[in-house]
Design a protein around this motif. Structure first.
Motif, PDB file in Angstrom:
ATOM      1  N   UNK A 366       0.828  -1.189   0.000  1.00 14.06           N
ATOM      2  CA  UNK A 366       0.000   0.000   0.000  1.00 14.06           C
ATOM      3  C   UNK A 366       0.873   1.255   0.000  1.00 14.06           C
ATOM      4  N   UNK A 367       0.385   2.309  -0.640  1.00 14.34           N
ATOM      5  CA  UNK A 367       1.161   3.561  -0.621  1.00 14.34           C
ATOM      6  C   UNK A 367       1.145   4.199   0.763  1.00 14.34           C
ATOM      7  N   UNK A 368       2.239   4.876   1.088  1.00 14.53           N
ATOM      8  CA  UNK A 368       2.327   5.551   2.379  1.00 14.53           C
ATOM      9  C   UNK A 368       3.292   6.712   2.309  1.00 14.53           C
ATOM     10  N   UNK A 369       3.238   7.559   3.302  1.00 11.05           N
ATOM     11  CA  UNK A 369       4.121   8.719   3.360  1.00 11.05           C
ATOM     12  C   UNK A 369       4.364   9.087   4.818  1.00 11.05           C
ATOM     13  N   UNK A 370       5.612   9.397   5.149  1.00  9.58           N
ATOM     14  CA  UNK A 370       5.983   9.893   6.464  1.00  9.58           C
ATOM     15  C   UNK A 370       6.590  11.279   6.295  1.00  9.58           C
ATOM     16  N   UNK A 371       6.357  12.144   7.255  1.00 10.65           N
ATOM     17  CA  UNK A 371       6.852  13.504   7.147  1.00 10.65           C
ATOM     18  C   UNK A 371       7.589  13.965   8.383  1.00 10.65           C
ATOM     19  N   UNK A 372       8.392  15.003   8.211  1.00  8.22           N
ATOM     20  CA  UNK A 372       9.082  15.662   9.321  1.00  8.22           C
ATOM     21  C   UNK A 372       9.433  17.078   8.888  1.00  8.22           C
ATOM     22  N   UNK A 373       9.730  17.908   9.829  1.00 15.29           N
ATOM     23  CA  UNK A 373      10.099  19.297   9.557  1.00 15.29           C
ATOM     24  C   UNK A 373      11.584  19.486   9.837  1.00 15.29           C
ATOM     25  N   UNK A 405      14.709  12.617  18.062  1.00 16.24           N
ATOM     26  CA  UNK A 405      14.388  13.930  17.494  1.00 16.24           C
ATOM     27  C   UNK A 405      13.217  13.815  16.514  1.00 16.24           C
ATOM     28  N   UNK A 406      12.380  14.836  16.432  1.00 13.11           N
ATOM     29  CA  UNK A 406      11.253  14.789  15.499  1.00 13.11           C
ATOM     30  C   UNK A 406      11.653  14.927  14.036  1.00 13.11           C
ATOM     31  N   UNK A 407      12.902  15.348  13.780  1.00  8.28           N
ATOM     32  CA  UNK A 407      13.346  15.488  12.385  1.00  8.28           C
ATOM     33  C   UNK A 407      14.137  14.277  11.904  1.00  8.28           C
ATOM     34  N   UNK A 408      14.005  13.144  12.590  1.00  4.78           N
ATOM     35  CA  UNK A 408      14.655  11.895  12.187  1.00  4.78           C
ATOM     36  C   UNK A 408      13.598  10.795  12.106  1.00  4.78           C
ATOM     37  N   UNK A 409      13.440  10.211  10.916  1.00  4.73           N
ATOM     38  CA  UNK A 409      12.551   9.059  10.742  1.00  4.73           C
ATOM     39  C   UNK A 409      13.362   7.781  10.922  1.00  4.73           C
ATOM     40  N   UNK A 518      17.648  31.400   5.743  1.00  5.56           N
ATOM     41  CA  UNK A 518      17.298  30.028   6.103  1.00  5.56           C
ATOM     42  C   UNK A 518      15.795  29.820   5.938  1.00  5.56           C
ATOM     43  N   UNK A 519      15.429  28.686   5.334  1.00  3.75           N
ATOM     44  CA  UNK A 519      14.021  28.379   5.133  1.00  3.75           C
ATOM     45  C   UNK A 519      13.688  27.040   5.780  1.00  3.75           C
ATOM     46  N   UNK A 520      12.698  27.019   6.657  1.00  9.27           N
ATOM     47  CA  UNK A 520      12.224  25.775   7.247  1.00  9.27           C
ATOM     48  C   UNK A 520      11.564  24.944   6.155  1.00  9.27           C
ATOM     49  N   UNK A 521      11.824  23.626   6.185  1.00 12.31           N
ATOM     50  CA  UNK A 521      11.323  22.741   5.133  1.00 12.31           C
ATOM     51  C   UNK A 521      10.480  21.621   5.727  1.00 12.31           C
ATOM     52  N   UNK A 522       9.340  21.368   5.109  1.00 11.39           N
ATOM     53  CA  UNK A 522       8.521  20.202   5.447  1.00 11.39           C
ATOM     54  C   UNK A 522       8.850  19.098   4.447  1.00 11.39           C
ATOM     55  N   UNK A 523       9.385  17.994   4.968  1.00 10.85           N
ATOM     56  CA  UNK A 523       9.904  16.919   4.134  1.00 10.85           C
ATOM     57  C   UNK A 523       8.956  15.716   4.136  1.00 10.85           C
ATOM     58  N   UNK A 524       8.925  15.015   2.995  1.00  9.60           N
ATOM     59  CA  UNK A 524       8.088  13.829   2.849  1.00  9.60           C
ATOM     60  C   UNK A 524       8.934  12.667   2.346  1.00  9.60           C
ATOM     61  N   UNK A 525       8.771  11.516   2.960  1.00 13.26           N
ATOM     62  CA  UNK A 525       9.382  10.271   2.481  1.00 13.26           C
ATOM     63  C   UNK A 525       8.241   9.342   2.067  1.00 13.26           C
TER      64      UNK A 525
END
Length: 543
Positions: A366-373, A405-409, A518-525
């Motif tokens: 199934x398709x899925x996506x995880x995110x972090x900032x 950390x919330x920015x590490x999957x 500097x720009x904050x980025x919302x990342x998707x895996x």
């Protein structure tokens, strides 16, 4: 000048050497070695107190001075065990004339230095080049044009394109480039190593300073030409023309024994050099230990290889028989002899990212996506791994705090029912998207033990342009040899940085020398049947 043998006893124990032929050595200091442009470089000659003339000569060319650890751990042990040693300061360092412009002058200066040694009345008929790091690059810089008197080279934790990998356009190794620039700047000041360690906090502030063009003044109080060159010129710049000697390795005919470490910043380039020599029909030796760049084991292995491999070739005999490649298999914590690198019998197997932080060989259904900032003002930190500078904890470390950390999957396998060994190249393909057009993808492979402790094995980072489009990022991790034990789990981390090992990606695409925004980025895996994100591990398949 004869030297008191206490330092001999210390070196013997530290390097795990056998008893020397003699502990009485002499040092002729400040020998003047003229270069073709009239510049004079200084060198010291170490010999046994008696009978030193005509012995094989070991030549070391160093920017780190001619005393301290370089002398006591690299020069003295050889002078006590069958060599005479010439330890030379490279151009612009430790009293040698000219300006230090690393590493542009090492080819011509190296060729002139070898020629000078060969003309001295105390020279016999054999020379060995050896040494780690920058001392190793000085060997590769001339290895394709050596006279017959040079019988072997022993380059350690180095490569023929030294520092080029630091300056990749898509992954700038800030800590190595900036930190090494600080280190060499301090060489001409008293107690430089102590100054480097005591100035670590100031250096860290400088690494975080924007713009980077002024960071050297924060760390040193003045502008450093070496640091400015690293910052201003990436690996594609014509400024570095002639530095990469890898294209000349097929012309290298002198026997070579290479010492490497699994957690050394130069490992990928060193393995490339090994492969180029093999393709050219040469038979290089290679040893890879569980070491980082400054591990004591590197120095010990380099000295041992020089006394075994180098001295044998200098005397016209064969070194002790051993496998062409010897690696330390981490996890198993034992040495393994291999016929070549990469070894046969290992096949790349994908381990796929799944929803819920699961890692498995079967692909997701199934398709899925995880995110972090990712916030470059609070960047994901570098923890352990391949680090260049002394005083920084390198190698395998506990990753528990990093993974919280919330920015590490993290993606973790089920508990292994049997041992699994991997030896070879490691890579990952990650489907990734960002809210900004420029972003980095960092991937790390870890071993989770039965207590839940996560320990890093290897990692890598790549930068992406047009990251705001869904993109499959290919990340090359450093090669490894590791045994995952039964009862352990395999874990993969995905994040967007490892600062200050790698420079922060600010998200704007501005030149790294002058960038300030500097720009904050919302990342998707992404992971799913149409977007298979996976790490590819070289799993043993011959049993």
């Amino acid at each position: 000048m004869a030297l008191f043998p206490v330092t001999s006893l210390v070196a013997q124990r530290l390097l795990k050497l056998s008893r020397p032929l003699t502990r009485e050595v002499r040092v002729e200091r400040g020998l003047r070695v003229p270069m073709r442009d009239g510049t004079v470089l200084l060198a010291d000659r170490w010999t046994p107190r008696s009978g030193g003339a005509q012995l094989p000569t070991a030549l070391l060319r160093s920017p780190y001075g001619r005393g301290g650890p370089v002398a006591m751990q690299l020069a003295r042990p050889l002078a006590e065990r069958g060599f005479q040693v010439v330890l030379q300061s490279t151009r612009g360092t430790a009293g040698s004339g000219g300006d230090f412009n690393p590493p542009h002058d090492e080819r011509l200066d190296g060729l002139d230095s070898v020629e000078w040694v060969c003309k001295q009345p105390w020279f016999g008929d054999a020379m060995v080049l050896y040494g780690p790091s920058y001392l190793g690059y000085t060997q590769w810089a001339i290895a394709d044009q050596l006279p017959v008197h040079v019988k072997a080279i022993v380059p350690a934790v180095t490569e023929s394109a030294i520092a080029m990998a630091w300056m990749r356009r898509d992954a700038f190794n800030l800590e190595s480039a900036f930190g090494w620039g600080v280190l060499v700047d301090l060489q001409n000041r008293p107690a430089s190593s102590v100054r480097l360690l005591l100035g670590a906090r100031r250096r860290r502030r400088a690494e975080a300073f924007l713009p980077l063009s002024a960071a050297d003044r924060v760390a040193l109080g003045r502008t450093s030409e070496v640091i400015q060159n690293f910052l201003a010129h990436d690996d594609q710049s014509p400024y570095w023309a002639g530095v990469d000697r890898s294209d000349r390795l097929p012309d290298v005919k002198v026997p070579a024994s290479m010492v490497a470490g699994w957690h050394d910043v130069f490992l990928p380039g060193q393995l490339r050099d090994y492969d180029l020599l093999r393709q050219a029909g040469r038979r290089p030796r290679l040893i890879i230990g569980p070491w980082s760049h400054n591990s004591p084991g590197v120095t010990a292995a380099t000295v041992h290889e020089t006394l075994d491999f180098g001295l044998a070739h200098a005397r016209g005999t064969e070194p002790a028989d051993r496998a062409p490649v010897r690696v330390f298999v981490m996890g198993a914590e034992r040495w393994r002899d291999l016929p070549a690198w990469p070894p046969p019998g290992y096949t790349a197997r994908p381990f796929h990212l799944h929803a819920g932080g699961r890692l498995a060989m079967d692909p997701p259904s199934r398709p899925g996506m995880d995110g972090y900032r990712y916030d470059p003002a609070d960047p994901t930190p570098a923890v352990g791994g391949a680090r260049l500078l002394p005083g920084i904890k390198a190698g395998r470390v506990d990753n528990t705090r990093l993974e919280a950390r919330p920015d590490v999957l993290t993606y973790t396998s089920d508990t292994l029912s049997e041992n699994m060994e991997i030896i070879g190249e490691v890579s990952a393909r990650i489907w990734f998207r960002s809210s900004v057009p420029h972003a980095d993808v960092f991937v790390r492979l870890c071993d989770v033990d039965s207590r839940g402790r996560s320990t890093n094995i290897c990692d890598g980072l790549t930068g992406i342009t047009h990251a705001d489009d869904l993109t499959r990022a290919t990340v090359v991790l450093t090669p490894t040899a590791y045994l995952f034990r039964r009862g352990h789990r395999i874990r993969v981390q995905v994040s967007s940085g490892a600062f200050p090992l790698y420079n922060r990606n600010l998200g704007t695409g501005e030149p790294r020398l002058t960038a300030t925004e500097m720009r904050i980025a919302d990342q998707e895996v992404h992971h799913g049947p149409d977007h298979l994100s996976a790490i590819h591990l070289p799993v043993r398949t011959d049993h």
